[in-house]
Design a protein around this motif. Structure first.
Motif, PDB file in Angstrom:
ATOM      1  N   ALA A  99       0.862  -1.180   0.000  1.00 10.65           N
ATOM      2  CA  ALA A  99       0.000   0.000   0.000  1.00 10.65           C
ATOM      3  C   ALA A  99       0.900   1.232   0.000  1.00 10.65           C
ATOM      4  O   ALA A  99       1.875   1.295   0.754  1.00 10.65           O
ATOM      5  N   HIS A 100       0.591   2.188  -0.856  1.00  9.52           N
ATOM      6  CA  HIS A 100       1.383   3.414  -0.947  1.00  9.52           C
ATOM      7  C   HIS A 100       0.501   4.603  -0.598  1.00  9.52           C
ATOM      8  O   HIS A 100      -0.610   4.734  -1.112  1.00  9.52           O
ATOM      9  N   ILE A 101       1.015   5.449   0.249  1.00 10.91           N
ATOM     10  CA  ILE A 101       0.346   6.700   0.599  1.00 10.91           C
ATOM     11  C   ILE A 101       1.333   7.811   0.271  1.00 10.91           C
ATOM     12  O   ILE A 101       2.427   7.857   0.834  1.00 10.91           O
ATOM     13  N   HIS A 102       0.967   8.663  -0.665  1.00 12.00           N
ATOM     14  CA  HIS A 102       1.840   9.770  -1.045  1.00 12.00           C
ATOM     15  C   HIS A 102       1.031  11.060  -1.019  1.00 12.00           C
ATOM     16  O   HIS A 102       0.115  11.239  -1.823  1.00 12.00           O
ATOM     17  N   LEU A 103       1.372  11.911  -0.075  1.00 14.28           N
ATOM     18  CA  LEU A 103       0.702  13.192   0.090  1.00 14.28           C
ATOM     19  C   LEU A 103       1.733  14.306  -0.004  1.00 14.28           C
ATOM     20  O   LEU A 103       2.858  14.153   0.478  1.00 14.28           O
ATOM     21  N   VAL A 104       1.355  15.415  -0.609  1.00 14.67           N
ATOM     22  CA  VAL A 104       2.216  16.594  -0.637  1.00 14.67           C
ATOM     23  C   VAL A 104       1.386  17.803  -0.234  1.00 14.67           C
ATOM     24  O   VAL A 104       0.169  17.835  -0.440  1.00 14.67           O
TER      25      VAL A 104
END
Length: 114
Positions: A99-104
């Motif tokens: 699972a990938h969580i990428h927030l900016v």
């Protein structure tokens, strides 16, 4: 012998750096990879690190009998206001993938990056 030692130190640094690079939590970016090797303690630490950045990481993990993470459902909300930033619609099967969580942060708010 010195050459071998140097090669081993360099390899250890590269492996350590790649492991550390998997999970980044800063005031401008969150980039997480959750896999079957992620532990309960790591999940708890990720949650605490995200709270420090104004994000509430809620998760429901599934572990097998060997304490390996095999699935996870999650949501990330802002701590102020409870706005959903991202969430899994289903339990993510971590035996098949990660699972990938990428927030900016854009304009002062975290947004999901795909």
């Amino acid at each position: 012998m010195k050459t071998l030692r140097s090669i081993l130190v360099a390899a250890a640094l590269m492996v350590g750096t790649s492991v550390m690079a998997q999970n980044i939590i800063t005031s401008n970016e969150v980039n997480l990879t959750l896999s079957s090797t992620t532990t309960r303690e790591q999940l708890f630490q990720l949650r605490n690190d995200m709270i420090a950045q104004g994000l509430d990481f809620q998760y429901t993990p599934q572990f097998d009998s060997n304490r390996n993470l095999i699935g996870i459902a999650y949501s990330v909300r802002t701590t102020a206001g409870g706005t959903v930033v991202c969430q899994s619609n289903n339990n993510v099967n971590l035996t098949a993938s990660a699972a990938h969580i990428h927030l900016v942060k854009q304009n002062g708010k975290f947004v999901e990056q795909n």
